[in-house]
Scaffold this motif. Structure first.
Motif: not given
Length: 432
Positions: A224-235, A263-268
């Protein structure tokens, strides 16, 4: 005495100063892929160690891993995150789970499955498990649904896939989001499809013990592109990737104002390692599977009952091997005495199953003031309100061990079976 040509050890148990079945070392986990060292070195020299660092003119390791992980699952979107817990929190909030909503989840799972639900101010509702798969029982889920139910979180536990056909039907019938927690099931398949693709979102952990690991890390996948975009913002503190590639030195995250995040981002570094480890996943899963199937046949001959997977499973992965003690030969055994005895024989940790969440010392919302949202909410999140007879019975009968022990050869498997046989020989000393 013999088990399929394998001599049994008749000396005293190792825990009683006898000779152990096994003295040789076991395979060590994690095992770095050949390209992992070079991948880490490239990140070190890149000038960009996280997605919130400046764009340097090349695709980030995080975006490369996200694309490969999505392709591996034949699904459109992957959002990497800092941990499995973070991934599950992204999934819940993307599905609009929040204050006062009820989320049904299995009584037998790692504590983060429940603490994450509480962490979004929702109410965990524990449902009992299927005694064969140890995963969420669809009938128990149906009985637990109320007007406040917003989501079902199904956990593919240890080495089993839950009954996704039945759980999907329950979720669809009630209009409830189904979220798959695949933290222990990377690469498993149901009906020819990878797990994580049956629900609205599939979440994964890449913590050190997992079959795909970078030490810490996680990911959420969705069609679902809508859920994906929401999760990008959330993390990423409310930011997401831009439509166009920025100029070198610019930011590759844009501030849209659509949705507040954290901020729930994965490091490089983590993403670079995962990109290499992913190439080894299927090979290592196959090795574990072959050894587990041999061990199943040996332990069944002794009376043990290995965990099974739901009908419709087309490929299992083994994060943890689990087996139930024989009722006829060890009816009143103290499970801790049994696991301690097996550990002493084998030289690696054999442990009881997780404690059910209604009696798990790691799950205690009352120990944190942030969850004190009023007497009614505190009553709802009190784990002791649930009665879970199947989980309670089985967790006093299950022994488990980590998948690293399945990365050896046939002789290693026969050593494991010999230790299980030896424990049966000395069952009188292990009674509670």
């Amino acid at each position: 005495m013999e088990v399929r040509g394998m001599p049994l050890h008749t000396s005293r148990l190792a825990i009683d100063n006898g000779t152990p079945v096994r003295r040789r070392p076991w395979p060590v986990w994690p095992q770095p892929a050949d390209g992992a060292f070079d991948a880490l070195a490239r990140v070190l020299r890149s000038g960009r160690w996280t997605i919130s660092g400046p764009y340097r003119g090349v695709e980030s390791a995080e975006r490369r891993f996200a694309r490969r992980f999505a392709e591996y699952h034949h699904i459109a979107h992957c959002v990497p995150a800092s941990s499995g817990t973070a991934s599950l929190m992204l999934a819940l909030e993307a599905c609009d789970v929040g204050a006062g909503d009820e989320v049904i989840l299995p009584a037998l799972t790692w504590v983060a499955s429940a603490s994450t639900v509480v962490g979004v101010n929702a109410v965990p509702v524990f449902a009992d498990i299927d005694p064969d798969t140890l995963c969420l029982d669809s009938d128990a889920v149906e009985a637990a649904i109320t007007p406040a139910t917003k989501a079902i979180v199904v956990v593919h536990l240890y080495a089993a896939v839950a009954d996704l056909s039945r759980l999907r039907k329950v979720a669809d019938r009630h209009g409830i989001a189904l979220i798959e927690d695949c933290a222990q099931a990377h690469g498993a398949e149901f009906d020819g499809r990878k797990v994580g693709t049956f629900g609205a979102v599939g979440t994964f952990s890449m913590q050190q013990s997992k079959v795909l690991t970078s030490g810490e890390g996680g990911a959420a996948i969705t069609a679902d592109p809508v859920l994906a975009r929401r999760m990008e913002h959330l993390r990423a503190d409310g930011r997401c990737y831009p439509d166009k590639v920025p100029l070198p030195g610019g930011m590759e995250l844009v501030e849209t104002g659509e949705l507040m995040g954290s901020n729930r981002c994965m490091s490089e570094f983590h993403a670079a390692v995962l990109g290499e480890q992913l190439g080894e996943l299927d090979r290592l899963n196959g090795q574990r599977r072959r050894n587990a199937e041999l061990l199943d046949s040996l332990l069944v001959g002794l009376g043990y009952r290995p965990q099974s997977s739901a009908p419709g499973t087309t490929s299992r992965t083994y994060y943890t091997y689990a087996a139930e003690l024989p009722d006829t030969q060890l009816p009143g055994a103290d499970i801790v005495k049994v696991t301690d005895a097996l550990t002493a024989e084998l030289g690696f940790p054999v442990t009881p199953a997780y404690s059910p969440l209604n009696a798990n010392p790691l799950y205690n919302p009352a120990s944190r003031n942030r969850f004190a949202l009023g007497p009614q909410h505190e009553k709802l999140i009190d784990p002791t309100r649930f009665v879970l007879p199947v989980s309670d019975r089985l967790t006093r009968r299950l022994v488990t061990f980590h998948h690293a022990a399945l990365l050896g050869d046939e002789s290693d498997v026969r050593d494991i079976a010999a230790a299980f046989a030896k424990v049966l020989q000395h069952r009188a000393t292990l009674a509670s």
